[in-house]
Design an enzyme around this catalytic site. Sequence first.
Site, PDB file in Angstrom:
ATOM      1  N   GLU A 171       1.229   5.519   0.808  1.00 24.29           N
ATOM      2  CA  GLU A 171       0.646   6.672   1.510  1.00 24.29           C
ATOM      3  C   GLU A 171       1.050   7.976   0.829  1.00 24.29           C
ATOM      4  O   GLU A 171       2.209   8.180   0.505  1.00 24.29           O
ATOM      5  CB  GLU A 171       1.131   6.659   2.967  1.00 24.29           C
ATOM      6  CG  GLU A 171       0.533   7.778   3.790  1.00 24.29           C
ATOM      7  CD  GLU A 171       0.837   7.612   5.272  1.00 24.29           C
ATOM      8  OE1 GLU A 171       0.662   6.498   5.809  1.00 24.29           O
ATOM      9  OE2 GLU A 171       1.261   8.605   5.879  1.00 24.29           O
ATOM     10  N   PHE A 196      11.429  14.766  10.104  1.00 25.86           N
ATOM     11  CA  PHE A 196      10.148  14.064  10.324  1.00 25.86           C
ATOM     12  C   PHE A 196      10.299  13.039  11.460  1.00 25.86           C
ATOM     13  O   PHE A 196       9.436  12.921  12.330  1.00 25.86           O
ATOM     14  CB  PHE A 196       9.712  13.275   9.081  1.00 25.86           C
ATOM     15  CG  PHE A 196       9.238  14.114   7.934  1.00 25.86           C
ATOM     16  CD1 PHE A 196       8.899  15.454   8.103  1.00 25.86           C
ATOM     17  CD2 PHE A 196       9.114  13.556   6.658  1.00 25.86           C
ATOM     18  CE1 PHE A 196       8.447  16.219   7.031  1.00 25.86           C
ATOM     19  CE2 PHE A 196       8.672  14.313   5.584  1.00 25.86           C
ATOM     20  CZ  PHE A 196       8.349  15.639   5.774  1.00 25.86           C
ATOM     21  N   SER A 200       0.868  -1.185   0.000  1.00 24.63           N
ATOM     22  CA  SER A 200       0.000   0.000   0.000  1.00 24.63           C
ATOM     23  C   SER A 200       0.901   1.230   0.000  1.00 24.63           C
ATOM     24  O   SER A 200       2.074   1.149   0.382  1.00 24.63           O
ATOM     25  CB  SER A 200      -0.943  -0.011   1.205  1.00 24.63           C
ATOM     26  OG  SER A 200      -0.226  -0.203   2.400  1.00 24.63           O
ATOM     27  N   HIS A 218       3.838  -1.136   3.689  1.00 27.41           N
ATOM     28  CA  HIS A 218       3.179   0.161   3.453  1.00 27.41           C
ATOM     29  C   HIS A 218       4.300   1.163   3.192  1.00 27.41           C
ATOM     30  O   HIS A 218       5.232   1.273   3.989  1.00 27.41           O
ATOM     31  CB  HIS A 218       2.385   0.555   4.709  1.00 27.41           C
ATOM     32  CG  HIS A 218       1.650   1.850   4.598  1.00 27.41           C
ATOM     33  ND1 HIS A 218       0.461   1.991   3.903  1.00 27.41           N
ATOM     34  CD2 HIS A 218       1.920   3.082   5.113  1.00 27.41           C
ATOM     35  CE1 HIS A 218       0.032   3.241   4.004  1.00 27.41           C
ATOM     36  NE2 HIS A 218       0.895   3.921   4.721  1.00 27.41           N
ATOM     37  N   ASP A 268      -2.490  14.464  16.732  1.00 27.91           N
ATOM     38  CA  ASP A 268      -1.690  15.190  17.732  1.00 27.91           C
ATOM     39  C   ASP A 268      -2.259  16.580  17.951  1.00 27.91           C
ATOM     40  O   ASP A 268      -2.910  17.135  17.056  1.00 27.91           O
ATOM     41  CB  ASP A 268      -0.238  15.332  17.230  1.00 27.91           C
ATOM     42  CG  ASP A 268       0.450  13.987  17.196  1.00 27.91           C
ATOM     43  OD1 ASP A 268       0.363  13.271  18.206  1.00 27.91           O
ATOM     44  OD2 ASP A 268       1.038  13.650  16.149  1.00 27.91           O
TER      45      ASP A 268
HETATM   46  P1  FAD Z   1      -3.613   6.305  20.054  1.00 31.79           P
HETATM   47  O1  FAD Z   1      -3.519   4.898  19.611  1.00 31.79           O
HETATM   48  O2  FAD Z   1      -4.910   6.788  20.575  1.00 31.79           O
HETATM   49  O3  FAD Z   1      -2.482   6.449  21.195  1.00 31.79           O
HETATM   50  C1  FAD Z   1      -1.688   7.585  21.409  1.00 31.79           C
HETATM   51  C2  FAD Z   1      -1.017   7.500  22.785  1.00 31.79           C
HETATM   52  O4  FAD Z   1      -1.991   7.697  23.794  1.00 31.79           O
HETATM   53  C3  FAD Z   1      -0.347   6.156  23.094  1.00 31.79           C
HETATM   54  O5  FAD Z   1       0.814   6.391  23.824  1.00 31.79           O
HETATM   55  C4  FAD Z   1      -1.379   5.459  23.953  1.00 31.79           C
HETATM   56  O6  FAD Z   1      -0.797   4.509  24.811  1.00 31.79           O
HETATM   57  C5  FAD Z   1      -1.990   6.634  24.722  1.00 31.79           C
HETATM   58  N1  FAD Z   1      -3.376   6.376  25.107  1.00 31.79           N
HETATM   59  C6  FAD Z   1      -4.405   6.021  24.285  1.00 31.79           C
HETATM   60  N2  FAD Z   1      -5.536   5.888  25.009  1.00 31.79           N
HETATM   61  C7  FAD Z   1      -5.214   6.192  26.290  1.00 31.79           C
HETATM   62  C8  FAD Z   1      -5.946   6.254  27.509  1.00 31.79           C
HETATM   63  N3  FAD Z   1      -7.257   5.972  27.549  1.00 31.79           N
HETATM   64  N4  FAD Z   1      -5.290   6.611  28.643  1.00 31.79           N
HETATM   65  C9  FAD Z   1      -3.975   6.889  28.615  1.00 31.79           C
HETATM   66  N5  FAD Z   1      -3.217   6.871  27.490  1.00 31.79           N
HETATM   67  C10 FAD Z   1      -3.832   6.516  26.358  1.00 31.79           C
HETATM   68  N6  FAD Z   1      -1.366  12.024  12.161  1.00 31.79           N
HETATM   69  C11 FAD Z   1      -2.185  12.925  11.529  1.00 31.79           C
HETATM   70  O7  FAD Z   1      -2.458  14.004  12.075  1.00 31.79           O
HETATM   71  N7  FAD Z   1      -2.714  12.652  10.284  1.00 31.79           N
HETATM   72  C12 FAD Z   1      -2.474  11.481   9.636  1.00 31.79           C
HETATM   73  O8  FAD Z   1      -2.969  11.265   8.530  1.00 31.79           O
HETATM   74  C13 FAD Z   1      -1.622  10.512  10.270  1.00 31.79           C
HETATM   75  N8  FAD Z   1      -1.359   9.314   9.686  1.00 31.79           N
HETATM   76  C14 FAD Z   1      -0.597   8.382  10.338  1.00 31.79           C
HETATM   77  C15 FAD Z   1      -0.391   7.124   9.745  1.00 31.79           C
HETATM   78  C16 FAD Z   1       0.382   6.153  10.385  1.00 31.79           C
HETATM   79  C17 FAD Z   1       0.566   4.798   9.723  1.00 31.79           C
HETATM   80  C18 FAD Z   1       1.002   6.453  11.641  1.00 31.79           C
HETATM   81  C19 FAD Z   1       1.881   5.436  12.312  1.00 31.79           C
HETATM   82  C20 FAD Z   1       0.795   7.690  12.244  1.00 31.79           C
HETATM   83  C21 FAD Z   1      -0.013   8.665  11.622  1.00 31.79           C
HETATM   84  N9  FAD Z   1      -0.273   9.923  12.211  1.00 31.79           N
HETATM   85  C22 FAD Z   1      -1.083  10.844  11.568  1.00 31.79           C
HETATM   86  C23 FAD Z   1       0.345  10.277  13.489  1.00 31.79           C
HETATM   87  C24 FAD Z   1      -0.549   9.974  14.728  1.00 31.79           C
HETATM   88  O9  FAD Z   1      -1.705  10.786  14.688  1.00 31.79           O
HETATM   89  C25 FAD Z   1       0.283  10.263  15.982  1.00 31.79           C
HETATM   90  O10 FAD Z   1       1.336   9.359  16.084  1.00 31.79           O
HETATM   91  C26 FAD Z   1      -0.474  10.381  17.297  1.00 31.79           C
HETATM   92  O11 FAD Z   1       0.438  10.874  18.292  1.00 31.79           O
HETATM   93  C27 FAD Z   1      -1.028   9.094  17.864  1.00 31.79           C
HETATM   94  O12 FAD Z   1      -2.051   8.595  17.128  1.00 31.79           O
HETATM   95  P2  FAD Z   1      -2.575   7.081  17.432  1.00 31.79           P
HETATM   96  O13 FAD Z   1      -3.686   6.857  16.511  1.00 31.79           O
HETATM   97  O14 FAD Z   1      -1.462   6.135  17.463  1.00 31.79           O
HETATM   98  O15 FAD Z   1      -3.137   7.306  18.932  1.00 31.79           O
END
Ligand code: FAD
Length: 298
Positions: free
Chosen positions: A24, A226, A22, A276, A116
Amino acid sequence: MIDDDLRASRLTADKRPELQISFEFFPPKTDAMEEKFWESIGKLAPLKPRFVSVTYGAGGSTRERTLRMVRHITSDTGVPAAAHLTCVGATRDEIDEVVRGFAEVGVKSIVALRGDPPEGIGKPFSPHPQGYQNAADLVAGIRKLGDFDISVAAYPEKHPQSGSWAEDIDNLKRKIDAGANRAITQMFFRNSDYLRFVDRARKAGVKAPIVPGIQPIHSFKQISGFAARCGASIPDWLAERFEGLENDPDTHALVAAAVAAEQVTELLDEGVTEFHFYTLNRSNLVLALARLLGRRPD
Ligand code: FAD
């Protein structure tokens, strides 16, 4: 000297399970960038990717452009498009509306993320009071809206905000248990970090595929920036390979190709069959890597 059979086993996918790839992309900001975007999609689409995904700018800043790009990818190229989506700065109702918008234009895959805060990954994340709390909560919300293919993020070097490995892997498991089909990793440059991470996840009962996110180093300076912003580390040996090449683009490109080729062929040898690629809207290095993995244009 490596014999031919051994080389063939490293560099072709002949006797391996079918390879899934895939790509991105990010939504282009200008007309010139958009031209490049479509040119790259045009070159990569014949490689029959599982999907081409389009990122979602911080705080939903690219919502319209992401939607426009995925709509056109789906209708114009025949390649399935995946839309990234974050929880930042929006209510559940607003996010649900975006998900329905994706479905209306034929997008069936979503990369579901927390996102974020606008100040960056280093700052604590505060969910919108009426919003989804985190990625796991978002996955559960999307699942209620339709039969989407959902990918989530995983971090071979641990998410910078996870207090421990156990916390990090528990969070990944919550996302998969909420209904995600697979995880895609953040960029990493030490394959051992990825393999150890997969091992940890499997021991914790995560069965879904954990697809390595491969970042070709088109520009070492840019990618180091990055990586620093997203908590991925640059090993010394990697920095040394690019040292002094700032003004030598030809050698830089050759080193970048060699580094990425080494990374993907080693993963292939470890039995990895899904990749990916972070394309940064460019096709050249990714085309070459797909070829090394045995994938040819249709
Ligand atoms: P989560 O899985 O929700 O976790 C983030 C952190 O919070 C983890 O440390 C977790 O342990 C902690 N956490 C979660 N729930 C709880 C809770 N209830 N209590 C305490 N701690 C908790 N960012 C963008 O803005 N746009 C994009 O398009 C984008 N694409 C991405 C694609 C990929 C493949 C990757 C790997 C990252 C991407 N990101 C993107 C970055 C991402 O948004 C950030 O890394 C962000 O900091 C975390 O997102 P997550 O979905 O992993 O969060």
